[in-house]
Design a protein around this motif. Structure first.
Motif, PDB file in Angstrom:
ATOM      1  N   TYR A 509      -7.760  -8.778  -1.947  1.00  0.00           N
ATOM      2  CA  TYR A 509      -7.685  -8.221  -3.856  1.00  0.00           C
ATOM      3  C   TYR A 509      -7.704  -9.274  -4.063  1.00  0.00           C
ATOM      4  O   TYR A 509      -8.075 -10.176  -4.154  1.00  0.00           O
ATOM      5  CB  TYR A 509      -5.552  -8.046  -4.393  1.00  0.00           C
ATOM      6  CG  TYR A 509      -4.251  -8.195  -3.128  1.00  0.00           C
ATOM      7  CD1 TYR A 509      -4.534  -6.494  -3.065  1.00  0.00           C
ATOM      8  CD2 TYR A 509      -4.203  -9.081  -1.737  1.00  0.00           C
ATOM      9  CE1 TYR A 509      -3.364  -6.063  -2.415  1.00  0.00           C
ATOM     10  CE2 TYR A 509      -3.166  -8.321  -1.772  1.00  0.00           C
ATOM     11  CZ  TYR A 509      -2.811  -6.919  -1.474  1.00  0.00           C
ATOM     12  OH  TYR A 509      -1.690  -6.658  -0.853  1.00  0.00           O
ATOM     13  N   GLN A 513      -7.087  -7.765  -9.349  1.00  0.00           N
ATOM     14  CA  GLN A 513      -6.579  -7.065  -8.735  1.00  0.00           C
ATOM     15  C   GLN A 513      -4.403  -7.778  -8.749  1.00  0.00           C
ATOM     16  O   GLN A 513      -3.545  -7.002  -8.783  1.00  0.00           O
ATOM     17  CB  GLN A 513      -6.294  -6.039  -7.645  1.00  0.00           C
ATOM     18  CG  GLN A 513      -8.148  -5.421  -7.578  1.00  0.00           C
ATOM     19  CD  GLN A 513      -8.402  -5.339  -6.364  1.00  0.00           C
ATOM     20  OE1 GLN A 513      -7.943  -6.027  -5.710  1.00  0.00           O
ATOM     21  NE2 GLN A 513      -8.754  -3.984  -6.647  1.00  0.00           N
ATOM     22  N   THR A 532      -1.951   6.254  -7.391  1.00  0.00           N
ATOM     23  CA  THR A 532      -2.756   5.206  -6.954  1.00  0.00           C
ATOM     24  C   THR A 532      -3.642   6.013  -5.626  1.00  0.00           C
ATOM     25  O   THR A 532      -3.529   6.978  -5.098  1.00  0.00           O
ATOM     26  CB  THR A 532      -2.570   3.830  -6.594  1.00  0.00           C
ATOM     27  OG1 THR A 532      -1.541   4.367  -5.036  1.00  0.00           O
ATOM     28  CG2 THR A 532      -0.995   3.254  -7.042  1.00  0.00           C
ATOM     29  N   THR A 535      -5.078   4.222  -0.685  1.00  0.00           N
ATOM     30  CA  THR A 535      -5.260   3.062   0.095  1.00  0.00           C
ATOM     31  C   THR A 535      -4.634   2.018   0.969  1.00  0.00           C
ATOM     32  O   THR A 535      -3.552   2.135   1.099  1.00  0.00           O
ATOM     33  CB  THR A 535      -6.192   1.972  -0.886  1.00  0.00           C
ATOM     34  OG1 THR A 535      -5.149   1.618  -2.135  1.00  0.00           O
ATOM     35  CG2 THR A 535      -6.914   3.303  -2.175  1.00  0.00           C
ATOM     36  N   SER A 538      -2.986  -2.521  -2.182  1.00  0.00           N
ATOM     37  CA  SER A 538      -2.467  -2.357  -3.167  1.00  0.00           C
ATOM     38  C   SER A 538      -2.201  -3.502  -4.062  1.00  0.00           C
ATOM     39  O   SER A 538      -0.655  -3.333  -3.641  1.00  0.00           O
ATOM     40  CB  SER A 538      -1.971  -0.466  -4.029  1.00  0.00           C
ATOM     41  OG  SER A 538      -1.743  -0.556  -4.915  1.00  0.00           O
ATOM     42  N   ARG A 548       4.603   3.629  -4.380  1.00  0.00           N
ATOM     43  CA  ARG A 548       3.576   4.855  -4.873  1.00  0.00           C
ATOM     44  C   ARG A 548       3.679   5.977  -4.155  1.00  0.00           C
ATOM     45  O   ARG A 548       4.485   6.404  -3.581  1.00  0.00           O
ATOM     46  CB  ARG A 548       2.101   3.764  -4.268  1.00  0.00           C
ATOM     47  CG  ARG A 548       2.479   2.531  -4.569  1.00  0.00           C
ATOM     48  CD  ARG A 548       1.074   2.072  -3.339  1.00  0.00           C
ATOM     49  NE  ARG A 548      -0.252   2.409  -3.208  1.00  0.00           N
ATOM     50  CZ  ARG A 548      -1.093   1.906  -2.816  1.00  0.00           C
ATOM     51  NH1 ARG A 548      -0.700   1.639  -1.013  1.00  0.00           N
ATOM     52  NH2 ARG A 548      -2.234   2.505  -2.053  1.00  0.00           N
ATOM     53  N   SER A 551       0.286   5.915   0.443  1.00  0.00           N
ATOM     54  CA  SER A 551      -0.524   5.125   0.394  1.00  0.00           C
ATOM     55  C   SER A 551      -1.636   5.378   1.798  1.00  0.00           C
ATOM     56  O   SER A 551      -1.443   6.480   1.483  1.00  0.00           O
ATOM     57  CB  SER A 551       0.561   3.999   0.935  1.00  0.00           C
ATOM     58  OG  SER A 551       0.881   4.369   2.411  1.00  0.00           O
ATOM     59  N   TYR A 600      -2.686   4.015 -11.725  1.00  0.00           N
ATOM     60  CA  TYR A 600      -3.250   2.813 -11.770  1.00  0.00           C
ATOM     61  C   TYR A 600      -5.769   3.095 -11.656  1.00  0.00           C
ATOM     62  O   TYR A 600      -5.628   4.130 -10.886  1.00  0.00           O
ATOM     63  CB  TYR A 600      -3.293   2.393 -10.397  1.00  0.00           C
ATOM     64  CG  TYR A 600      -3.542   1.051  -9.413  1.00  0.00           C
ATOM     65  CD1 TYR A 600      -3.422  -0.142 -10.115  1.00  0.00           C
ATOM     66  CD2 TYR A 600      -5.231   1.255  -8.830  1.00  0.00           C
ATOM     67  CE1 TYR A 600      -4.514  -1.452 -10.173  1.00  0.00           C
ATOM     68  CE2 TYR A 600      -5.585   0.210  -8.393  1.00  0.00           C
ATOM     69  CZ  TYR A 600      -5.525  -1.347  -8.927  1.00  0.00           C
ATOM     70  OH  TYR A 600      -5.612  -2.320  -8.474  1.00  0.00           O
TER      71      TYR A 600
END
Length: 639
Positions: A509, A513, A532, A535, A538, A548, A551, A600
């Motif tokens: 990060y 972030q 988001t 990824t 996060s 989320r 992911s 996001y």
């Protein structure tokens, strides 16, 4: 701050010691201390986690409830300890084995502490082997710690978390009790499992061989067995002229865990005790099951505990449950000739109790819209995990990946098959062969390479058998040199992995972030759902503990969300609809479908979807947070 560390210490005492001590000392006091210690650790992990799970269901997710439970169990322990006047008899403690386990704990702590969420050159580190799986587990732990209980999948919002997450619940409980972030607790927590595995291997080897020398060798190599991948390191260093000045860069920037372009596709054992949290519990549990089934005294009683551990570990590691019951079945078969029918029937009766409970639990479990059984059926097929490989590839795969412990262990294992040899050694060798052959016969995982886990369980037998070989060599002057060489070959790849973990500085990060994650944690409801990109890393989940929509797709795919109407691919398509064109009715439908509260954005999103920031502004999304290269929006009021 001092109170937090005191609570952290007592949280570890509760989760690694108290319940197991009370159970083992009360019902299995006849066992020698070298067997009790690993059994106490494993039983405590399983019992403490289930205790918290059911107490939270009944009384609610609360630090007060957790504190009361820990205080109550601590009081019971204190009263019991005062009555007994000692916890363990000093003379019975396996001091050298405890020293080896302490050394292993320090080594793994040193490898993890610099590599998980440390600030370096303006960014936050998630190093080396910890880069991917640790991120997933942090998301689960932090979301539970923030109150996601009973948990939704933080990487697949709106669906219950069906992944065997109890190893993460175990750590989240300690983190919640101590009021410390999961990533701070993790670096202290994970090394306990490595140390526990070493102690359990010591207990098993002593049970089988009665050789202290062999048992100490087994405890030492237990977490270090691995492949011949270290030969690639030697080759790379040779290309640099064996210059010591080139070592720091080589060890920091290049990993020698595995290489999918070669036949070496298995990571070494040390990798698992750095980041594979389910296997951290599963491996010592299986060793303890082995210790119990080989117990001659009160065999049915020992079998009951083995069955209970095998049954209830399924919420920690499903493969460990399968292997544990395989060991129990093998034990019953080998005892049919030597024990009378009444003893066998009594053992089967005791065995059935935990099995029935877990079977019922499995039958009612669901993954999305499908039952657990339907998911298993969808992934079940007969044949090897690598169906495209030739027989020659398989013959090379085993020694290349399992390494010198497999070669040396197989030699001693074949010797154990001879008549009048140690029957327990024979049992261990047959168990290891069972684990080696199962992935060649059947596959029942969505991600076929997950069947590799059986190979790590096979190493349990090979570790003990290898230790016998090392102990034999150590008796002779010439043998000591050869034994040291074998120790180097056995452990080199794992040592390189630990060095890589401690030295590597992969970015997880940016500081923006991280700060955004802390803002989300402090300013949004726990049940908030974020849209988001899919990824690995996060701040939404790993730092803030929020949910989320999707992911990194490999996680939900391999956890059973690859089938049914609501699956990984449908969600991926829906996310792309929003980021490609947020001002459409299809985007609005996505927000309604997944009950999205926030969207996001960061600089990486902008690279993948050029112009998305301006599109969100023009479509009248509400900008509620922006700092540096990170922004948080809520859907337009018209949505």
């Amino acid at each position: 701050m001092h109170i937090n560390y005191l609570l952290l210490f007592w949280g570890f005492v509760f989760s690694f010691f108290l319940p197991g001590y009370l159970i083992i000392q009360n019902f299995y006091a006849y066992l020698p201390t070298y067997k009790k210690i690993p059994l106490i650790g494993v039983t405590s992990i399983i019992v403490s986690t289930y205790l918290v799970y059911f107490v939270f269901i009944v009384f609610g997710f609360s630090r007060v409830v957790l504190g009361f439970l820990i205080a109550l169990l601590s009081l019971i322990f204190i009263l019991y300890a005062l009555k007994q006047k000692f916890i363990f008899k000093k003379r019975s403690l396996p001091k050298r084995a405890l020293l080896i386990s302490a050394f292993i704990y320090i080594l793994f702590f040193a490898a993890l502490a610099p590599g998980i969420m440390t600030f370096f050159n303006g960014y936050w580190v998630m190093s080396a082997v910890n880069w991917q799986d640790t991120a997933m587990h942090l998301g689960i732990m932090e979301s539970i710690r923030e109150g996601n209980f009973l948990p939704q999948a933080p990487y697949f919002s709106g669906q219950p978390l069906t992944y065997y997450y109890f190893s993460d619940l175990h750590t989240a409980v300690v983190s919640f009790f101590a009021d410390k972030p999961s990533w701070e607790v993790l670096v202290w927590d994970n090394p306990f499992f490595a140390a526990l595995f070493s102690l359990s291997i010591y207990g098993l080897t002593m049970s089988v061989t009665r050789s202290r020398s062999a048992s100490l060798f087994a405890a030492l190599i237990s977490v270090f067995v691995g492949s011949f991948m270290f030969l690639y390191f030697i080759s790379d260093w040779a290309d640099r002229g064996f210059l010591f000045s080139t070592l720091p860069e080589l060890l920091r920037d290049k990993g020698y865990t595995m290489d999918f372009d070669t036949v070496i596709t298995m990571v070494p054992m040390a990798d698992y005790f750095l980041q594979n949290r389910p296997m951290m519990v599963g491996l010592p549990t299986v060793v303890c099951v082995m210790i119990l089934v080989l117990e001659k005294k009160h065999w049915p009683k020992a079998l009951f505990l083995a069955s209970a551990l095998s049954a209830f570990v399924f919420k920690f590691q499903l493969f460990a449950s399968v292997v544990g019951f395989g060991i129990i079945g093998l034990s019953i078969l080998t005892n049919l000739r030597h024990r009378n029918k009444k003893v066998i029937l009594k053992a089967l009766g005791l065995l059935a109790i935990p099995v029935i409970i877990v079977v019922i639990w499995l039958l009612v479990s669901r993954v999305g819209s499908l039952s657990f059984i339907e998911v298993m059926k969808s992934t079940l097929r007969f044949g090897p995990w690598n169906k495209d490989a030739s027989p020659g590839w398989f013959l090379l795969f085993y020694p290349a990946n399992l390494g010198m412990s497999f070669i040396l262990g197989s030699f001693w294992g074949l010797f154990s098959l001879r008549k009048n040899q140690n029957k327990k050694l024979r049992f261990l060798f047959i168990f290891s062969l069972y684990c080696l052959l199962l992935p060649v016969i059947v596959v029942f995982t969505a991600y076929e390479w997950d069947m590799f886990k059986f190979f790590y369980f096979s190493q349990i037998g090979f570790i003990v058998l290898s230790a016998l070989g090392l102990s034999f060599l150590w008796k002779y002057k010439w043998g000591k040199v050869f034994a040291l060489l074998l120790l180097f070959i056995i452990s080199a790849t794992s040592i390189l992995t630990l060095l890589w973990s401690g030295l590597n500085k992969f970015q997880a990060y940016t500081n923006d972030q991280y700060l955004a994650g802390m803002w989300i944690k402090n300013n949004t409801p726990q049940t908030s759902v974020f849209l988001t990109p899919p990824t690995v890393h996060s701040p939404v989940t790993q730092i803030a503990g929020r949910l989320r929509v999707l992911s990194y797709t490999t996680w939900p795919y391999s956890h059973g969300y690859n089938v049914g109407q609501d699956n990984v691919f449908v969600r991926l398509e829906d996310i792309e609809k929003v980021y490609e064109n947020p001002d459409t009715w299809s985007a609005k439908n996505v927000f309604y479908k997944y009950k999205v509260d926030y969207i996001y954005w960061d600089e990486n999103v902008e690279k993948d979807y050029p112009g998305i920031y301006l599109k969100l502004i023009e479509a009248k999304y509400n900008l509620i947070y922006q700092r540096g290269g990170v922004a948080i929006f809520t859907p337009p009021d018209v949505f």
